[in-house]
Design a protein around this motif. Structure first.
Motif, PDB file in Angstrom:
ATOM      1  N   LEU A 155       0.783  -1.067   0.087  1.00  0.00           N
ATOM      2  CA  LEU A 155      -0.067   0.054  -0.163  1.00  0.00           C
ATOM      3  C   LEU A 155       0.816   1.156   0.054  1.00  0.00           C
ATOM      4  O   LEU A 155       0.559   2.362   0.523  1.00  0.00           O
ATOM      5  N   GLU A 156       2.064   1.134  -0.390  1.00  0.00           N
ATOM      6  CA  GLU A 156       3.012   2.116  -0.619  1.00  0.00           C
ATOM      7  C   GLU A 156       3.507   2.564  -2.098  1.00  0.00           C
ATOM      8  O   GLU A 156       3.719   1.651  -2.937  1.00  0.00           O
ATOM      9  N   GLY A 157       3.766   3.778  -2.493  1.00  0.00           N
ATOM     10  CA  GLY A 157       3.996   3.951  -3.665  1.00  0.00           C
ATOM     11  C   GLY A 157       5.119   5.381  -3.769  1.00  0.00           C
ATOM     12  O   GLY A 157       5.047   6.061  -2.790  1.00  0.00           O
ATOM     13  N   GLN A 158       5.929   5.615  -4.731  1.00  0.00           N
ATOM     14  CA  GLN A 158       6.807   6.610  -4.857  1.00  0.00           C
ATOM     15  C   GLN A 158       6.675   7.111  -6.057  1.00  0.00           C
ATOM     16  O   GLN A 158       6.852   6.216  -7.103  1.00  0.00           O
ATOM     17  N   VAL A 159       7.145   8.401  -6.535  1.00  0.00           N
ATOM     18  CA  VAL A 159       7.301   8.978  -7.840  1.00  0.00           C
ATOM     19  C   VAL A 159       8.525  10.049  -7.584  1.00  0.00           C
ATOM     20  O   VAL A 159       8.789  10.788  -6.780  1.00  0.00           O
ATOM     21  N   ALA A 160       9.355   9.842  -8.829  1.00  0.00           N
ATOM     22  CA  ALA A 160      10.458  11.029  -8.700  1.00  0.00           C
ATOM     23  C   ALA A 160      10.807  11.283 -10.131  1.00  0.00           C
ATOM     24  O   ALA A 160      10.732  10.527 -11.242  1.00  0.00           O
ATOM     25  N   VAL A 161      11.336  12.458 -10.504  1.00  0.00           N
ATOM     26  CA  VAL A 161      11.864  12.820 -11.804  1.00  0.00           C
ATOM     27  C   VAL A 161      13.396  13.112 -11.808  1.00  0.00           C
ATOM     28  O   VAL A 161      13.836  13.839 -10.731  1.00  0.00           O
ATOM     29  N   TYR A 162      13.890  12.403 -12.362  1.00  0.00           N
ATOM     30  CA  TYR A 162      15.697  12.659 -12.459  1.00  0.00           C
ATOM     31  C   TYR A 162      16.060  13.338 -13.772  1.00  0.00           C
ATOM     32  O   TYR A 162      15.871  12.559 -14.977  1.00  0.00           O
ATOM     33  N   LEU A 222      10.981  13.893  -4.228  1.00  0.00           N
ATOM     34  CA  LEU A 222      10.500  12.332  -4.200  1.00  0.00           C
ATOM     35  C   LEU A 222       9.340  12.304  -3.447  1.00  0.00           C
ATOM     36  O   LEU A 222       9.029  12.716  -2.292  1.00  0.00           O
ATOM     37  N   MET A 223       8.096  12.008  -4.159  1.00  0.00           N
ATOM     38  CA  MET A 223       6.848  11.678  -3.673  1.00  0.00           C
ATOM     39  C   MET A 223       6.570  10.446  -3.124  1.00  0.00           C
ATOM     40  O   MET A 223       6.789   9.469  -3.684  1.00  0.00           O
ATOM     41  N   LEU A 224       6.038  10.381  -1.774  1.00  0.00           N
ATOM     42  CA  LEU A 224       5.790   9.072  -1.226  1.00  0.00           C
ATOM     43  C   LEU A 224       4.362   9.141  -0.707  1.00  0.00           C
ATOM     44  O   LEU A 224       3.874  10.024  -0.176  1.00  0.00           O
ATOM     45  N   LEU A 225       3.661   7.823  -1.001  1.00  0.00           N
ATOM     46  CA  LEU A 225       2.030   7.722  -0.822  1.00  0.00           C
ATOM     47  C   LEU A 225       1.950   6.568  -0.047  1.00  0.00           C
ATOM     48  O   LEU A 225       2.482   5.475  -0.182  1.00  0.00           O
ATOM     49  N   ASP A 226       1.292   6.911   1.222  1.00  0.00           N
ATOM     50  CA  ASP A 226       1.083   5.779   2.074  1.00  0.00           C
ATOM     51  C   ASP A 226      -0.502   5.521   1.955  1.00  0.00           C
ATOM     52  O   ASP A 226      -1.394   6.350   2.537  1.00  0.00           O
ATOM     53  N   MET A 230      -3.803   7.316   3.483  1.00  0.00           N
ATOM     54  CA  MET A 230      -3.780   8.258   2.062  1.00  0.00           C
ATOM     55  C   MET A 230      -3.125   9.558   2.379  1.00  0.00           C
ATOM     56  O   MET A 230      -3.754  10.574   2.537  1.00  0.00           O
ATOM     57  N   GLU A 231      -1.955   9.454   2.859  1.00  0.00           N
ATOM     58  CA  GLU A 231      -1.245  10.551   2.941  1.00  0.00           C
ATOM     59  C   GLU A 231      -0.005  10.649   2.166  1.00  0.00           C
ATOM     60  O   GLU A 231       0.670   9.528   1.957  1.00  0.00           O
ATOM     61  N   TRP A 232       0.416  11.781   1.716  1.00  0.00           N
ATOM     62  CA  TRP A 232       1.548  11.919   0.877  1.00  0.00           C
ATOM     63  C   TRP A 232       2.548  12.684   1.488  1.00  0.00           C
ATOM     64  O   TRP A 232       2.559  13.627   2.392  1.00  0.00           O
ATOM     65  N   ARG A 233       3.898  12.600   1.311  1.00  0.00           N
ATOM     66  CA  ARG A 233       4.990  13.209   1.870  1.00  0.00           C
ATOM     67  C   ARG A 233       5.768  13.536   0.655  1.00  0.00           C
ATOM     68  O   ARG A 233       6.015  12.784  -0.384  1.00  0.00           O
ATOM     69  N   THR A 234       6.384  14.823   0.509  1.00  0.00           N
ATOM     70  CA  THR A 234       7.206  15.123  -0.477  1.00  0.00           C
ATOM     71  C   THR A 234       8.629  15.399   0.006  1.00  0.00           C
ATOM     72  O   THR A 234       8.809  16.426   0.915  1.00  0.00           O
TER      73      THR A 234
END
Length: 261
Positions: A155-162, A222-226, A230-234
């Motif tokens: 139930l965890e995800g992350q997105v980033a752009v390099y 880096l965007m992190l999703l729990d 349903m909480e986002w952290r950047t």
């Protein structure tokens, strides 16, 4: 020039001041490599095709299995046993027949991956193992191609752009140590279906933004999703000044290698 049909198809995007005709034409003239046509690659490929990216290069060496269908929405029950790149190509053709699709049904070694990435405008990493991610990262920074990276498990995800076109942008290797290939896979740990849709959709959004210079990309963040809460952290990412891939010394080496070719 956009045709009347294209003006109608993409009208809801073109009316956005940040996009306009120029942005849409940029997408139509772009080539994007999607590595992995599974849970993340499904929404990425479908949204980039629907948005009008002119050419999609699909890279995956796997076939469609019944257990994929819970989350890999670009495939369906009738395509079980087919190469995922062929199944994805068929779905894309039904969504937007104007999109050119090149499908590569194999696992490329690093030299072949380098040659392929040199020919595209942007890469979206939808894979699930560190070894491939490091190889993609090296190739992107060697050839100065923006990389949109996503990951999803449980139930965890992350997105980033390099983005090697931005001097301050770190790379994937600034975050993770190569050699510790302990990547968890969905088959081992499970994943809730909509999670990959959320993360993949953000990857598609970031790819479009980077290609057409719309807004501010996730480069350096880096965007992190729990999804459980349903909480986002950047998180702000720092560039490793001694990174073997993206440090000034490493990039200068890449430049020298190109000039010597």
């Amino acid at each position: 020039m956009l045709s009347d049909e294209q003006l109608l198809r993409y009208s809801r995007q073109i009316m956005l001041p940040d996009v306009d005709i120029n942005g849409q034409e940029t997408w139509l003239n772009s080539t994007v490599l999607i590595v992995g046509l599974g849970g993340l690659g499904s929404p990425v490929a479908m949204y980039l095709a629907a948005a009008g990216v002119g050419e999609l290069v699909l890279l995956d060496d796997d076939e469609v299995e019944l257990s994929n269908l819970q989350r890999q929405v670009i495939h369906n029950s009738k395509r079980i046993g087919q190469p995922k790149v062929d199944s994805a190509r068929n779905t894309i053709a039904s969504l937007n027949p104007d999109v050119r699709v090149k499908s590569i049904y194999e696992r490329l070694d690093e030299s072949a991956l380098q040659r392929l990435i040199a020919t595209v405008d942007l890469v979206v990493d939808c894979t699930d193992n560190f070894t491939t991610r490091f190889a993609i990262n090296r190739a992107c920074f060697r050839h100065k191609k923006p990389l949109v990276s996503g990951a999803a498990i449980r139930l965890e995800g992350q997105v980033a752009v390099y983005d090697p076109l931005k001097l301050e942008s770190p790379c994937y290797q600034c975050l993770y140590t190569e050699g510790s290939d302990e990547a968890l896979t969905c088959s081992e740990s499970g994943v809730l279906s909509p999670l990959v849709g959320i993360i993949g959709s953000i990857q598609a959004m970031e790819a479009l933004k980077v290609l057409a210079s719309v807004g501010e990309s996730l480069a350096g963040r880096l965007m992190l999703l729990d999804a459980k809460s349903m909480e986002w952290r950047t998180l702000k990412l720092r560039k490793d000044p001694h990174c073997s891939v993206c440090s000034p010394a490493a990039m200068a080496t890449h430049e020298n290698d190109h000039s010597g070719q």
